[in-house]
Design an enzyme around this catalytic site. Structure first.
Site, PDB file in Angstrom:
ATOM      1  N   ASP A 186       0.906  -0.993   0.082  1.00  0.00           N
ATOM      2  CA  ASP A 186       0.042  -0.189   0.107  1.00  0.00           C
ATOM      3  C   ASP A 186       0.873   1.164   0.033  1.00  0.00           C
ATOM      4  OD1 ASP A 186      -3.047   0.632   0.528  1.00  0.00           O
ATOM      5  OD2 ASP A 186      -1.812   2.246   1.829  1.00  0.00           O
ATOM      6  N   ASN A 194      -2.206  12.947  -4.713  1.00  0.00           N
ATOM      7  CA  ASN A 194      -3.317  13.224  -5.615  1.00  0.00           C
ATOM      8  C   ASN A 194      -3.790  14.756  -5.208  1.00  0.00           C
ATOM      9  OD1 ASN A 194      -3.367  11.161  -7.406  1.00  0.00           O
ATOM     10  ND2 ASN A 194      -4.678  10.098  -5.675  1.00  0.00           N
ATOM     11  N   HIS A 199      -3.823  14.352  -9.973  1.00  0.00           N
ATOM     12  CA  HIS A 199      -3.975  12.848 -10.295  1.00  0.00           C
ATOM     13  C   HIS A 199      -3.086  12.465 -11.251  1.00  0.00           C
ATOM     14  CE1 HIS A 199      -7.730  11.945  -8.187  1.00  0.00           C
ATOM     15  NE2 HIS A 199      -8.018  13.256  -8.299  1.00  0.00           N
ATOM     16  N   ASP A 203      -0.719   9.289 -10.726  1.00  0.00           N
ATOM     17  CA  ASP A 203      -0.450   8.302 -11.939  1.00  0.00           C
ATOM     18  C   ASP A 203       0.883   7.817 -12.282  1.00  0.00           C
ATOM     19  OD1 ASP A 203      -3.208   8.058 -12.093  1.00  0.00           O
ATOM     20  OD2 ASP A 203      -3.417   9.137 -13.963  1.00  0.00           O
ATOM     21  N   ASP A 229      -4.392   2.254  -4.619  1.00  0.00           N
ATOM     22  CA  ASP A 229      -2.994   2.601  -4.335  1.00  0.00           C
ATOM     23  C   ASP A 229      -2.447   1.210  -3.673  1.00  0.00           C
ATOM     24  OD1 ASP A 229      -4.276   2.618  -1.967  1.00  0.00           O
ATOM     25  OD2 ASP A 229      -2.758   4.338  -1.249  1.00  0.00           O
ATOM     26  N   ARG A 249      13.368  -5.963  -0.615  1.00  0.00           N
ATOM     27  CA  ARG A 249      13.931  -5.527  -2.071  1.00  0.00           C
ATOM     28  C   ARG A 249      13.114  -4.713  -2.813  1.00  0.00           C
ATOM     29  NH1 ARG A 249      14.760 -10.512  -3.714  1.00  0.00           N
ATOM     30  NH2 ARG A 249      16.687 -10.487  -2.372  1.00  0.00           N
TER      31      ARG A 249
END
Length: 304
Positions: A186, A194, A199, A203, A229, A249
């Site tokens: 997350d 945003n 936005h 993106d 997300d 990683r």
């Protein structure tokens, strides 16, 4: 792709059986069959981890090989039979490669492969052009159909597998049993990105995650976008501790993007819902502990 390479090997061998080949002609046929067979083995063993450029190289090698093989038999009918093998390459390219790649490379692949027929001097140019037209139409139609079918399982922004696709793959892993882990990733403070930068900036962050270099992930790993997300990482053959190392990683490779991650190892008897519930619990624990962390869920359902 491996199945198609094997099919080329089999079909090429059947064509060769009907020819009286000696000397250089026989050597050429053997080389073609060996290359096709070796490509099939390579794709079975390493296909999932091969870069796109290597796969593209195998396709072009197959097309060139078929083109050269058209010069081997003495009869024009046999040369045209070998040309039929090119339809397998066309389908392979159209199904496994993006539509833009197909439109860019397909005409040259077909024309160059079939151009050798004209060098023979015993095949009418009209036949060659007719075959080329059919192959190009086959490639473009197959590419469009494959793109539409793929769209149902791909996230439109990132191109990654979507929730539906990842759920199907996770269900298959659960049904197969064995050791594997799942991780939920997350993005921290994504809403703020945003709200403050727009936005489009959000993106770009999502696309950076989607373009994670393949070398960062272990073989067979699948990164998918769950929505918003949140991403899911399926890790076949990895236990919980190994999965935690893998996810760290990923975090290091995405330096500058805050990630909170929850990892759960599949336990015997786990359903998909139970496994995802434990991963989600570990993700919640990572966020509660200050974000930017990777937490491993214990088998009991509480984070370790």
């Amino acid at each position: 792709m491996a199945v198609l390479c094997a099919a080329v090997t089999l079909a090429g061998g059947l064509v060769a059986l009907g020819q009286d080949l000696y000397g250089p002609r026989a050597v050429a046929v053997v080389v073609l069959l060996v290359v096709a067979g070796a490509s099939a083995v390579l794709l079975v063993v390493r296909g999932a981890s091969l870069p796109r450029r290597v796969l593209g190289g195998l396709v072009h090698t197959g097309g060139v090989g078929i083109g050269l093989a058209q010069l081997v038999p003495q009869e024009p009918q046999a040369a045209l039979a070998i040309t039929a093998l090119l339809s397998l390459v066309v389908v392979e390219v159209s199904y496994f490669f993006p539509a833009a790649w197909v439109r860019r490379h397909m005409p040259a692949l077909v024309l160059l492969s079939n151009g050798t027929l004209l060098l023979r001097g015993d095949v009418h140019v009209g036949y060659v052009l007719a075959i080329d037209a059919v192959l190009l139409a086959l490639g473009l139609v197959t590419s469009q159909l494959a793109e539409r079918a793929l769209g149902a399982h791909r996230d439109p922004l990132t191109g990654l597998p979507n929730r539906r696709s990842s759920d199907d793959r996770l269900q298959a892993l659960v049904a197969a049993g064995g050791t594997f882990s799942v991780a939920l990733l997350d993005l921290d403070h994504f809403k703020e990105v945003n709200d403050t930068a727009g936005h489009e900036a959000g993106d770009r962050v999502l696309l950076r995650v989607a373009r994670l270099p393949a070398r960062v992930l272990p073989p067979g790993a699948v990164l998918a976008r769950q929505g918003g997300d949140e991403f899911v990482l399926l890790l076949p053959g990895r236990d919980g501790d190994q999965a935690v190392v893998d996810v760290w990683r990923v975090c290091d490779a995405l330096a500058g993007i805050g990630l909170s991650c929850g990892v759960a190892q599949h336990q015997p008897g786990d359903t998909v819902a139970q496994l995802m519930r434990r991963a989600d619990g570990a993700l919640y624990a990572a966020k509660s502990a200050g974000r930017g962390r990777v937490e491993l869920a214990a088998a009991t359902g509480t984070p370790a």
